[in-house]
Design a protein around this motif. Structure first.
Motif, PDB file in Angstrom:
ATOM      1  N   SER A 166       0.888  -1.153   0.057  1.00  0.00           N
ATOM      2  CA  SER A 166       0.051  -0.010   0.074  1.00  0.00           C
ATOM      3  C   SER A 166       0.886   1.354  -0.031  1.00  0.00           C
ATOM      4  CB  SER A 166      -0.789  -0.042   1.169  1.00  0.00           C
ATOM      5  OG  SER A 166      -0.245   0.046   2.555  1.00  0.00           O
ATOM      6  N   ASN A 167       0.180   2.125  -0.336  1.00  0.00           N
ATOM      7  CA  ASN A 167       0.862   3.734  -0.009  1.00  0.00           C
ATOM      8  C   ASN A 167      -0.330   4.533  -0.090  1.00  0.00           C
ATOM      9  OD1 ASN A 167       2.985   5.670  -0.354  1.00  0.00           O
ATOM     10  ND2 ASN A 167       3.344   5.534  -2.398  1.00  0.00           N
ATOM     11  N   GLU A 168      -0.030   5.849   0.385  1.00  0.00           N
ATOM     12  CA  GLU A 168      -1.083   6.816   0.510  1.00  0.00           C
ATOM     13  C   GLU A 168      -0.252   8.193   0.626  1.00  0.00           C
ATOM     14  OE1 GLU A 168      -1.765   7.826   5.169  1.00  0.00           O
ATOM     15  OE2 GLU A 168      -2.711   5.864   4.460  1.00  0.00           O
ATOM     16  N   ALA A 169      -0.832   9.407   0.226  1.00  0.00           N
ATOM     17  CA  ALA A 169      -0.294  10.612   0.032  1.00  0.00           C
ATOM     18  C   ALA A 169      -1.648  11.894  -0.220  1.00  0.00           C
ATOM     19  CB  ALA A 169       0.723  10.904  -1.099  1.00  0.00           C
ATOM     20  N   THR A 170      -1.310  12.967   0.454  1.00  0.00           N
ATOM     21  CA  THR A 170      -2.320  13.940   0.421  1.00  0.00           C
ATOM     22  C   THR A 170      -1.715  15.259  -0.216  1.00  0.00           C
ATOM     23  OG1 THR A 170      -2.903  13.310   2.682  1.00  0.00           O
ATOM     24  CG2 THR A 170      -3.429  15.518   1.915  1.00  0.00           C
ATOM     25  N   TYR A 171      -2.547  15.655  -1.319  1.00  0.00           N
ATOM     26  CA  TYR A 171      -2.019  16.578  -2.181  1.00  0.00           C
ATOM     27  C   TYR A 171      -2.956  17.986  -1.725  1.00  0.00           C
ATOM     28  CZ  TYR A 171       0.049  12.901  -4.489  1.00  0.00           C
ATOM     29  OH  TYR A 171       1.084  11.724  -4.946  1.00  0.00           O
ATOM     30  N   PRO A 172      -2.240  19.109  -2.244  1.00  0.00           N
ATOM     31  CA  PRO A 172      -2.674  20.470  -1.778  1.00  0.00           C
ATOM     32  C   PRO A 172      -3.714  20.794  -2.671  1.00  0.00           C
ATOM     33  CG  PRO A 172      -0.463  20.528  -2.986  1.00  0.00           C
ATOM     34  CD  PRO A 172      -0.616  19.114  -2.659  1.00  0.00           C
ATOM     35  N   THR A 173      -4.622  21.810  -2.225  1.00  0.00           N
ATOM     36  CA  THR A 173      -5.735  22.300  -3.049  1.00  0.00           C
ATOM     37  C   THR A 173      -5.186  23.064  -4.271  1.00  0.00           C
ATOM     38  OG1 THR A 173      -5.726  24.348  -1.606  1.00  0.00           O
ATOM     39  CG2 THR A 173      -7.205  22.484  -1.039  1.00  0.00           C
ATOM     40  N   ASP A 174      -3.949  23.425  -4.426  1.00  0.00           N
ATOM     41  CA  ASP A 174      -3.381  24.060  -5.488  1.00  0.00           C
ATOM     42  C   ASP A 174      -2.609  23.200  -6.219  1.00  0.00           C
ATOM     43  OD1 ASP A 174      -1.424  23.952  -3.604  1.00  0.00           O
ATOM     44  OD2 ASP A 174      -0.595  25.979  -3.950  1.00  0.00           O
ATOM     45  N   TYR A 175      -2.656  21.770  -6.355  1.00  0.00           N
ATOM     46  CA  TYR A 175      -1.976  20.864  -7.192  1.00  0.00           C
ATOM     47  C   TYR A 175      -1.784  21.229  -8.599  1.00  0.00           C
ATOM     48  CZ  TYR A 175      -0.767  16.326  -8.863  1.00  0.00           C
ATOM     49  OH  TYR A 175      -0.117  15.243  -9.609  1.00  0.00           O
ATOM     50  N   SER A 176      -0.640  21.538  -9.122  1.00  0.00           N
ATOM     51  CA  SER A 176      -0.346  22.054 -10.297  1.00  0.00           C
ATOM     52  C   SER A 176      -0.697  21.506 -11.496  1.00  0.00           C
ATOM     53  CB  SER A 176       0.766  23.112 -10.202  1.00  0.00           C
ATOM     54  OG  SER A 176       1.771  21.940 -10.053  1.00  0.00           O
ATOM     55  N   SER A 177      -0.319  20.051 -11.313  1.00  0.00           N
ATOM     56  CA  SER A 177      -0.304  19.168 -12.776  1.00  0.00           C
ATOM     57  C   SER A 177      -1.645  18.781 -13.136  1.00  0.00           C
ATOM     58  CB  SER A 177       0.518  17.928 -12.455  1.00  0.00           C
ATOM     59  OG  SER A 177       1.924  18.393 -12.138  1.00  0.00           O
ATOM     60  N   ASP A 178      -1.721  18.356 -14.246  1.00  0.00           N
ATOM     61  CA  ASP A 178      -3.140  18.137 -14.861  1.00  0.00           C
ATOM     62  C   ASP A 178      -3.483  16.535 -14.391  1.00  0.00           C
ATOM     63  OD1 ASP A 178      -1.691  16.658 -16.587  1.00  0.00           O
ATOM     64  OD2 ASP A 178      -2.038  17.683 -18.243  1.00  0.00           O
ATOM     65  N   ARG A 179      -2.687  15.883 -13.735  1.00  0.00           N
ATOM     66  CA  ARG A 179      -2.777  14.478 -13.513  1.00  0.00           C
ATOM     67  C   ARG A 179      -1.950  13.873 -12.412  1.00  0.00           C
ATOM     68  NH1 ARG A 179       0.488  14.903 -17.635  1.00  0.00           N
ATOM     69  NH2 ARG A 179       2.025  13.308 -18.316  1.00  0.00           N
ATOM     70  N   LEU A 180      -2.270  12.715 -11.998  1.00  0.00           N
ATOM     71  CA  LEU A 180      -1.237  12.054 -11.055  1.00  0.00           C
ATOM     72  C   LEU A 180      -1.359  10.529 -11.578  1.00  0.00           C
ATOM     73  CD1 LEU A 180       0.150  11.899  -8.360  1.00  0.00           C
ATOM     74  CD2 LEU A 180      -1.978  11.010  -7.244  1.00  0.00           C
ATOM     75  N   LEU A 181      -0.313  10.064 -11.724  1.00  0.00           N
ATOM     76  CA  LEU A 181      -0.113   8.970 -12.014  1.00  0.00           C
ATOM     77  C   LEU A 181       0.134   7.704 -10.729  1.00  0.00           C
ATOM     78  CD1 LEU A 181       2.639   9.134 -15.031  1.00  0.00           C
ATOM     79  CD2 LEU A 181       0.055   9.061 -15.114  1.00  0.00           C
ATOM     80  N   ILE A 182      -0.302   6.612 -10.809  1.00  0.00           N
ATOM     81  CA  ILE A 182      -0.487   5.777  -9.788  1.00  0.00           C
ATOM     82  C   ILE A 182       0.410   4.439 -10.569  1.00  0.00           C
ATOM     83  CG2 ILE A 182      -1.489   4.304  -8.089  1.00  0.00           C
ATOM     84  CD1 ILE A 182      -3.583   6.468  -7.918  1.00  0.00           C
ATOM     85  N   ALA A 183       1.523   3.886  -9.838  1.00  0.00           N
ATOM     86  CA  ALA A 183       2.212   3.130 -10.502  1.00  0.00           C
ATOM     87  C   ALA A 183       2.853   1.848  -9.563  1.00  0.00           C
ATOM     88  CB  ALA A 183       3.437   3.603 -11.265  1.00  0.00           C
ATOM     89  N   LEU A 184       2.637   0.588 -10.284  1.00  0.00           N
ATOM     90  CA  LEU A 184       3.307  -0.397  -9.602  1.00  0.00           C
ATOM     91  C   LEU A 184       4.695  -0.676 -10.147  1.00  0.00           C
ATOM     92  CD1 LEU A 184       3.231  -3.058  -7.714  1.00  0.00           C
ATOM     93  CD2 LEU A 184       2.530  -4.395 -10.013  1.00  0.00           C
ATOM     94  N   ILE A 185       5.676  -0.338  -9.510  1.00  0.00           N
ATOM     95  CA  ILE A 185       7.012  -0.342 -10.146  1.00  0.00           C
ATOM     96  C   ILE A 185       7.836  -1.796  -9.680  1.00  0.00           C
ATOM     97  CG2 ILE A 185       9.238   0.927 -10.141  1.00  0.00           C
ATOM     98  CD1 ILE A 185       8.077   3.279  -9.664  1.00  0.00           C
ATOM     99  N   VAL A 186       8.071  -2.298 -10.847  1.00  0.00           N
ATOM    100  CA  VAL A 186       8.853  -3.753 -10.480  1.00  0.00           C
ATOM    101  C   VAL A 186      10.294  -3.848 -11.126  1.00  0.00           C
ATOM    102  CG1 VAL A 186       8.930  -6.244 -10.552  1.00  0.00           C
ATOM    103  CG2 VAL A 186       6.570  -4.813 -10.393  1.00  0.00           C
ATOM    104  N   VAL A 187      11.435  -4.044 -10.398  1.00  0.00           N
ATOM    105  CA  VAL A 187      12.673  -4.015 -10.767  1.00  0.00           C
ATOM    106  C   VAL A 187      13.594  -5.205 -10.605  1.00  0.00           C
ATOM    107  CG1 VAL A 187      14.972  -2.547 -10.640  1.00  0.00           C
ATOM    108  CG2 VAL A 187      12.894  -1.514 -10.413  1.00  0.00           C
ATOM    109  N   GLY A 188      14.014  -5.774 -11.431  1.00  0.00           N
ATOM    110  CA  GLY A 188      14.915  -7.010 -11.377  1.00  0.00           C
ATOM    111  C   GLY A 188      14.476  -7.979 -12.241  1.00  0.00           C
ATOM    112  N   SER A 189      14.545  -9.507 -11.343  1.00  0.00           N
ATOM    113  CA  SER A 189      14.201 -10.546 -12.222  1.00  0.00           C
ATOM    114  C   SER A 189      13.135 -11.474 -11.251  1.00  0.00           C
ATOM    115  CB  SER A 189      15.485 -11.362 -12.588  1.00  0.00           C
ATOM    116  OG  SER A 189      16.364 -10.632 -13.363  1.00  0.00           O
ATOM    117  N   GLY A 190      12.363 -12.097 -11.829  1.00  0.00           N
ATOM    118  CA  GLY A 190      11.420 -12.681 -11.234  1.00  0.00           C
ATOM    119  C   GLY A 190       9.796 -12.907 -11.869  1.00  0.00           C
ATOM    120  N   ASP A 191       8.966 -13.385 -11.013  1.00  0.00           N
ATOM    121  CA  ASP A 191       7.487 -13.272 -11.626  1.00  0.00           C
ATOM    122  C   ASP A 191       6.747 -12.564 -10.351  1.00  0.00           C
ATOM    123  OD1 ASP A 191       7.178 -15.235 -13.816  1.00  0.00           O
ATOM    124  OD2 ASP A 191       8.526 -16.227 -12.632  1.00  0.00           O
TER     125      ASP A 191
END
Length: 560
Positions: free
Chosen positions: A132-157
């Motif tokens: 899990s992960n969580e974050a709070t963003y300000p009312t003046d959030y300047s970007s037009d979107r937020l990306l939510i990503a599963l990042i996987v690095v290395g070798s495996g399944d």
């Protein structure tokens, strides 16, 4: 009144009621080659990803990712209005097997900032683990979107399932899917407002682009995107655009997503006939551009300049490698400023060390000092120097600083490419520039080159996104070419494929067009690498581009 009613009706008929609330969080819905709907999957190295029914946390399916020395990003996009002043929580179940130094993280990514990743914790192999992960963003959030990503690095399944997304504690993304065919009314509106592109194989025909005259207005930057760097069809289309914009609209610069220093050598070729075609191919640097179709564009510029009163120059805007700038500065110093020779030699050694150790602070200070020294120089300070050559040297010093900033994470590549286009604008108050780059660079989306330019130049910046529906493309991979995945209901390409013209241009700023296009839908994005997983990213098309140039079929580029 009738027109207003028609707009309301067509909006209801075409728009996807659940487009923003159905995110396929359980991976139960798949498309071609078992790719998950709504999610985008990108990566580097040897990897594969597909929806499977052999292992799942619940339901019928899950997402399986196999990696061998690879890095993958599986992500969703949330619009700004869902982020501002909100607490965002993401969780999901992960199962790991056959590991070899595998790292798994959930991350939030502001396109204009750095990712916020979840803390790595130990996981039990061959069992489902909650992440899990969580974050709070300000009312003046300047970007037009937020990306939510599963990042996987290395070798495996890795298996991923049962994702939960909460906005201020409320579940989001579990709405009912609605994959509706485009209505006949919507298609009629597209057919009314688009104009056809005639045979792209015949680059002598440019009259079909005359409707652009009313579209261009007073724009000084005409940005031409591409959803793949390996489509010969898109390069042929770009040649038509270049011919029209130069001959009929007075554009005088062709700026490519290519390195600045080497592009200046190509500029000498198109303006002064200096060098050979072999030199041109070498100076294009990136394999994506080293093909016959890009060479045709350059050869046309050269031929046009022979008789033209006002010449068209060729420029690069990219800054990924600092060594060409260093080499050019050393050549300059050897001839005109010998006091700089030992300093540049030392800087080159420090740059090489920084490349090996990824420690850029000391070399950044040296490069900045060097650039500041050169910026205050004039032609009067050097004997026999050409003014334009000194301007180029100053630019190369700036590019070196930009490159080191990029490598040290100070700013992103798109920011500096935008700065380099703005520099071209500043050099000539009457300049009109054709910019050729990936759709993901020319777009007006936050954190992208086009966004920086749009904010700085306003209506002087006009952007055309390009796409295709079928065919083949080439890429940095083992195969000569790769398959264009078929479009499907829920993508913009699917809608465009139902129009009456095979190839066409449509102005997305038109009110009727904006009303009938889905708020969010898939749009093809390939780039330079083989995209064997998802080829579509969920976006709001009208926020990214002013126009779309659509081709029914793509043929892949071939090496020269």
């Amino acid at each position: 009144m009738k027109k207003q009613i028609l707009i309301i009706i067509t909006s209801l008929l075409v728009s996807n009621t659940y487009a923003q609330s159905f995110l396929n969080l359980d991976f139960e819905h798949e498309t071609y080659k078992a790719q998950p709907r709504k999610w985008s999957i990108e990566g580097e190295g040897n990897f594969s990803a597909e929806v499977v029914n052999t292992d799942k946390h619940s339901g019928q399916k899950s997402l399986h990712i196999h990696l061998k020395d690879a890095e993958t990003y599986t992500f969703l996009s949330l619009p700004k209005e869902k982020i501002e002043g909100k607490k965002i929580q993401i969780s999901g179940y992960i199962k790991l097997s056959n590991l070899d130094s595998l790292q798994v993280m959930l991350a939030f990514k502001d396109p204009a900032g750095k990712p916020q990743v979840s803390q790595t914790k130990s996981m039990t192999l061959d069992n489902w683990n909650l992440i899990s992960n969580e974050a709070t963003y300000p009312t003046d959030y300047s970007s037009d979107r937020l990306l939510i990503a599963l990042i996987v690095v290395g070798s495996g399944d890795v298996w991923f399932d049962d994702v939960s997304l909460k906005i201020d504690g409320k579940e989001f993304g579990n709405g009912k899917p609605d994959f509706a065919e485009p209505s006949q009314i919507a298609l009629a509106i597209i057919n009314t407002h688009c104009f056809p592109i005639k045979n792209i194989e015949n680059d002598q025909i440019i009259d079909d682009l005359k409707p652009l005259r009313n579209v261009i207005s007073n724009a000084r930057i005409f940005a031409l995107g591409e959803n793949s760097h390996g489509s010969a069809s898109l390069f042929k289309l770009k040649l038509k655009f270049v011919k029209y914009l130069v001959e009929k609209e007075g554009f005088t610069v062709f700026a490519l997503e290519s390195p600045v220093v080497e592009a200046d050598k190509i500029n000498d070729y198109v303006l002064k006939n200096t060098g050979t075609k072999t030199d041109v191919m070498k100076n294009l640097v990136y394999p994506s551009w080293q093909n016959a179709d890009m060479l045709h564009i350059i050869e046309w510029l050269k031929a046009y300049n022979i008789k033209a009163r006002r010449k068209v120059s060729f420029r690069g805007i990219d800054i990924q490698d600092g060594l060409p700038s260093l080499n050019a500065l050393q050549q300059f110093a050897a001839q005109y400023d010998t006091l700089l020779v030992p300093k540049l030699k030392e800087l080159a050694l420090h740059y090489d060390t920084a490349l090996k150790k990824n420690d850029w602070q000391s070399v950044l200070n040296e490069a900045f000092t060097l650039s500041a020294y050169l910026q205050q120089k004039s032609a009067a300070d050097y004997t026999g120097i050409n003014f334009s050559y000194l301007q180029s040297i100053k630019k190369y010093a700036t590019v070196l600083v930009q490159n080191i900033h990029l490598k040290s994470g100070v700013r992103d590549r798109d920011y500096y490419m935008a700065e380099n286009i703005k520099w071209l604008v500043e050099q000539d108050k009457d300049v009109k520039i054709i910019v050729s780059a990936d759709n993901t660079h020319v777009t007006k989306a936050s954190g992208k080159m086009g966004n920086y330019l749009s904010k700085a130049l306003g209506n002087d910046y006009l952007v055309v996104g390009t796409t295709f529906n079928s065919g083949t493309y080439s890429a940095y991979g083992d195969k000569e070419f790769y398959e264009v995945h078929p479009s499907f209901v829920g993508t913009y390409e699917y809608i465009f494929s139902k129009a009456k013209y095979k190839d066409f241009i449509v102005d997305l700023r038109n009110k009727d067009i904006r009303n009938i296009l889905p708020t969010i839908s898939g749009f093809r994005s390939i780039g330079s690498r083989p995209q064997e997983t998802t080829q579509f990213a969920e976006i709001t098309l009208t926020e990214h581009f002013d126009l779309i140039a659509y081709l029914e079929k793509s043929a892949h580029t071939k090496k020269k």
